[in-house]
Design an enzyme around this catalytic site. Structure first.
Site, PDB file in Angstrom:
ATOM      1  N   SER A  46      79.497  45.821  -2.650  1.00 23.14           N
ATOM      2  CA  SER A  46      78.234  46.515  -2.402  1.00 23.14           C
ATOM      3  C   SER A  46      77.163  45.602  -1.826  1.00 23.14           C
ATOM      4  O   SER A  46      76.045  46.041  -1.582  1.00 23.14           O
ATOM      5  CB  SER A  46      77.722  47.128  -3.709  1.00 23.14           C
ATOM      6  OG  SER A  46      77.460  46.120  -4.656  1.00 23.14           O
ATOM      7  N   THR A 167      74.529  47.592  -5.494  1.00 20.04           N
ATOM      8  CA  THR A 167      73.444  46.793  -4.927  1.00 20.04           C
ATOM      9  C   THR A 167      73.210  45.716  -5.950  1.00 20.04           C
ATOM     10  O   THR A 167      73.500  45.929  -7.124  1.00 20.04           O
ATOM     11  CB  THR A 167      72.174  47.671  -4.814  1.00 20.04           C
ATOM     12  OG1 THR A 167      72.346  48.588  -3.738  1.00 20.04           O
ATOM     13  CG2 THR A 167      70.904  46.887  -4.607  1.00 20.04           C
ATOM     14  N   THR A 185      71.773  44.433  -0.480  1.00 20.89           N
ATOM     15  CA  THR A 185      72.811  45.472  -0.515  1.00 20.89           C
ATOM     16  C   THR A 185      73.494  45.646   0.840  1.00 20.89           C
ATOM     17  O   THR A 185      72.902  45.309   1.883  1.00 20.89           O
ATOM     18  CB  THR A 185      72.189  46.833  -0.932  1.00 20.89           C
ATOM     19  OG1 THR A 185      73.225  47.783  -1.167  1.00 20.89           O
ATOM     20  CG2 THR A 185      71.259  47.377   0.148  1.00 20.89           C
ATOM     21  N   ARG A 195      71.255  53.596   8.987  1.00 18.27           N
ATOM     22  CA  ARG A 195      70.660  54.135   7.747  1.00 18.27           C
ATOM     23  C   ARG A 195      70.137  52.987   6.875  1.00 18.27           C
ATOM     24  O   ARG A 195      70.812  51.997   6.651  1.00 18.27           O
ATOM     25  CB  ARG A 195      71.713  54.944   6.980  1.00 18.27           C
ATOM     26  CG  ARG A 195      71.220  55.477   5.622  1.00 18.27           C
ATOM     27  CD  ARG A 195      71.529  54.523   4.490  1.00 18.27           C
ATOM     28  NE  ARG A 195      71.137  55.052   3.187  1.00 18.27           N
ATOM     29  CZ  ARG A 195      71.112  54.322   2.074  1.00 18.27           C
ATOM     30  NH1 ARG A 195      71.449  53.068   2.088  1.00 18.27           N
ATOM     31  NH2 ARG A 195      70.745  54.857   0.925  1.00 18.27           N
ATOM     32  N   VAL A 196      68.924  53.144   6.410  1.00 21.42           N
ATOM     33  CA  VAL A 196      68.345  52.150   5.512  1.00 21.42           C
ATOM     34  C   VAL A 196      67.942  52.845   4.225  1.00 21.42           C
ATOM     35  O   VAL A 196      67.322  53.911   4.251  1.00 21.42           O
ATOM     36  CB  VAL A 196      67.110  51.470   6.167  1.00 21.42           C
ATOM     37  CG1 VAL A 196      66.434  50.529   5.192  1.00 21.42           C
ATOM     38  CG2 VAL A 196      67.530  50.715   7.425  1.00 21.42           C
ATOM     39  N   GLY A 197      68.305  52.254   3.100  1.00 21.84           N
ATOM     40  CA  GLY A 197      67.954  52.833   1.802  1.00 21.84           C
ATOM     41  C   GLY A 197      66.689  52.210   1.238  1.00 21.84           C
ATOM     42  O   GLY A 197      65.841  51.689   1.982  1.00 21.84           O
ATOM     43  N   ASP A 198      66.573  52.264  -0.066  1.00 21.61           N
ATOM     44  CA  ASP A 198      65.371  51.771  -0.735  1.00 21.61           C
ATOM     45  C   ASP A 198      65.333  50.249  -0.867  1.00 21.61           C
ATOM     46  O   ASP A 198      64.264  49.656  -0.990  1.00 21.61           O
ATOM     47  CB  ASP A 198      65.283  52.369  -2.143  1.00 21.61           C
ATOM     48  CG  ASP A 198      66.501  51.982  -2.990  1.00 21.61           C
ATOM     49  OD1 ASP A 198      67.630  51.952  -2.463  1.00 21.61           O
ATOM     50  OD2 ASP A 198      66.321  51.724  -4.200  1.00 21.61           O
ATOM     51  N   THR A 218      68.617  50.280  -8.213  1.00 23.63           N
ATOM     52  CA  THR A 218      69.902  50.509  -7.553  1.00 23.63           C
ATOM     53  C   THR A 218      70.194  51.997  -7.727  1.00 23.63           C
ATOM     54  O   THR A 218      69.784  52.593  -8.721  1.00 23.63           O
ATOM     55  CB  THR A 218      71.064  49.715  -8.182  1.00 23.63           C
ATOM     56  OG1 THR A 218      71.227  50.132  -9.530  1.00 23.63           O
ATOM     57  CG2 THR A 218      70.820  48.228  -8.147  1.00 23.63           C
ATOM     58  N   GLY A 219      70.915  52.563  -6.790  1.00 26.23           N
ATOM     59  CA  GLY A 219      71.222  53.987  -6.905  1.00 26.23           C
ATOM     60  C   GLY A 219      70.933  54.687  -5.600  1.00 26.23           C
ATOM     61  O   GLY A 219      70.958  54.066  -4.539  1.00 26.23           O
ATOM     62  N   GLY A 221      69.268  55.551  -2.783  1.00 24.00           N
ATOM     63  CA  GLY A 221      68.080  54.968  -2.183  1.00 24.00           C
ATOM     64  C   GLY A 221      67.118  55.977  -1.603  1.00 24.00           C
ATOM     65  O   GLY A 221      65.900  55.796  -1.661  1.00 24.00           O
TER      66      GLY A 221
HETATM   67  N1  ASP Z   1      70.181  51.731  -3.421  1.00 23.21           N
HETATM   68  C1  ASP Z   1      71.189  51.360  -2.469  1.00 23.21           C
HETATM   69  C2  ASP Z   1      70.913  52.066  -1.185  1.00 23.21           C
HETATM   70  O1  ASP Z   1      70.467  53.208  -1.218  1.00 23.21           O
HETATM   71  C3  ASP Z   1      72.591  51.684  -2.863  1.00 23.21           C
HETATM   72  C4  ASP Z   1      72.944  51.551  -4.295  1.00 23.21           C
HETATM   73  O2  ASP Z   1      72.241  50.898  -5.054  1.00 23.21           O
HETATM   74  O3  ASP Z   1      73.959  52.136  -4.712  1.00 23.21           O
HETATM   75  O4  ASP Z   1      71.212  51.523  -0.135  1.00 23.21           O
END
Ligand code: ASP
Length: 317
Positions: A46, A167, A185, A195-198, A218-219, A221
């Site tokens: 990850s 992450t 991450t 694509r960009v997450g949080d 984490t999770g 995003g």
């Molecule tokens: N938060 C991360 C993202 O959205 C992924 C993750 O933590 O599972 O890129």
């Protein structure tokens, strides 16, 4: 009191970071060294080397950090070909007036900073990608993926809530009482390119303010971006909430989001005095913790707050 907390997978990096804090190192140094160890760990799919790629089979990395002394922050996203995005995030924070570089610009900055280019897609990660795509794209061929005119539809694969996710995040408090939060991450496995997450977004994936505390997520995003989750935790403490109440309120706020795609979230949080907690919408989740008296990190239970999963998959129908 010096202290480190982070996601479970941060454990491999915490002992070296604790050594550094014991020798008087800064919270920023500790976050960077801890996260670099996870980025270099090919077993972790990850983050960094060995991270699962986007839907085209390219590894794109995101990272960010905030220094709680003055809330300076740096981040890079959709970075290809360099192993340590957390160090580049730190260099953005310390060397240039910007806060966030993405894609080609982030890669150019990496070159200028003398970072070594690296091949990040490992054989196991490539195999996992090929297996996953062959399952969903049959009878189309893997080589055709890059030319699909409707890749946007196929990205439902990436948004499967049962997807592989993960992450690394770390919050450090140093001997001076300064706090830093950092995240790195490879993002959602099989995500849409770009694509960009949080994780690299200040206020969403991480936030640190010596006056009140720090948090890192984490999770899913997309949810943390929409709810500004890391900042919400710190803002609630600023308004007088305890750490436990602040974290619980931020989770409840995520559950209150509408829309078609809601899934899980986790975060770790620390108040300005070093009290700490983990929160998760998954039952029996844990977070890593280490203080100066410990030789190795321990895993502590996260407070469970339900987020009702709502997942309306329709583009492939
Ligand atoms: N938060 C991360 C993202 O959205 C992924 C993750 O933590 O599972 O890129």
């Amino acid at each position: 009191m010096i202290r480190l907390i982070g996601s479970e997978n941060a454990g491999v990096g915490l002992p070296a970071a604790m050594d550094l804090l014991r020798r008087g190192g800064s919270a920023v140094d500790a976050v960077e060294i801890a996260i670099r160890a996870v980025e270099a760990n090919a077993e972790d799919h990850s983050v960094g080397l060995g991270g699962f790629p986007n839907i085209l089979g390219e590894v794109e990395l995101d990272a960010g950090m905030m220094d709680g002394r003055d809330r300076t922050s740096g981040a890079v996203a959709a970075l290809k070909g360099y192993l340590h995005p957390i160090s580049l995030a730190r260099l953005v924070m310390e060397r240039i007036p910007h806060v966030f570089l993405v894609g080609d610009g982030a890669a150019r900055f990496a070159r200028e900073m003398g970072a070594e280019p690296a091949e990040l897609l490992t054989a196991p990660a490539r195999e996992a990608w090929a297996r996953r795509l062959e399952q969903d794209l049959a009878p189309r061929k893997l080589e055709e993926v890059a030319n699909l005119p409707d890749l946007w539809r196929w990205v439902e694969i990436a948004t499967d809530p049962q997807r592989t996710h993960g992450t690394v995040n770390v919050v450090a408090r140093d001997a001076q009482g300064h706090i830093c939060a950092g995240v790195s991450t490879s993002g959602w496995a099989w995500k849409y390119p770009g694509r960009v997450g949080d994780s690299p977004i200040a206020g969403a994936g991480f936030y640190a303010d010596d006056r009140y505390g720090a948090a890192a997520c984490t999770g899913t995003g997309e949810m943390a971006i929409r709810a500004a989750t890391a900042h919400s935790v710190i803002y609630a403490m600023r308004m007088g909430a305890t750490l436990l109440d602040a974290g619980t309120q931020a989770m409840v706020d995520l559950n209150d989001l509408g829309g078609r795609y809601l899934a899980g979230m986790n975060f770790v949080a620390m108040d300005r005095d070093g009290h700490h907690a983990g929160f998760s919408s998954y039952e029996k989740a844990s977070y890593a913790h280490m203080d100066a008296s410990m030789d190795a990190p321990e895993l502590l239970p996260r407070t469970h707050v339900t987020i009702e999963q709502r997942w309306d998959r329709r583009n492939l129908d």
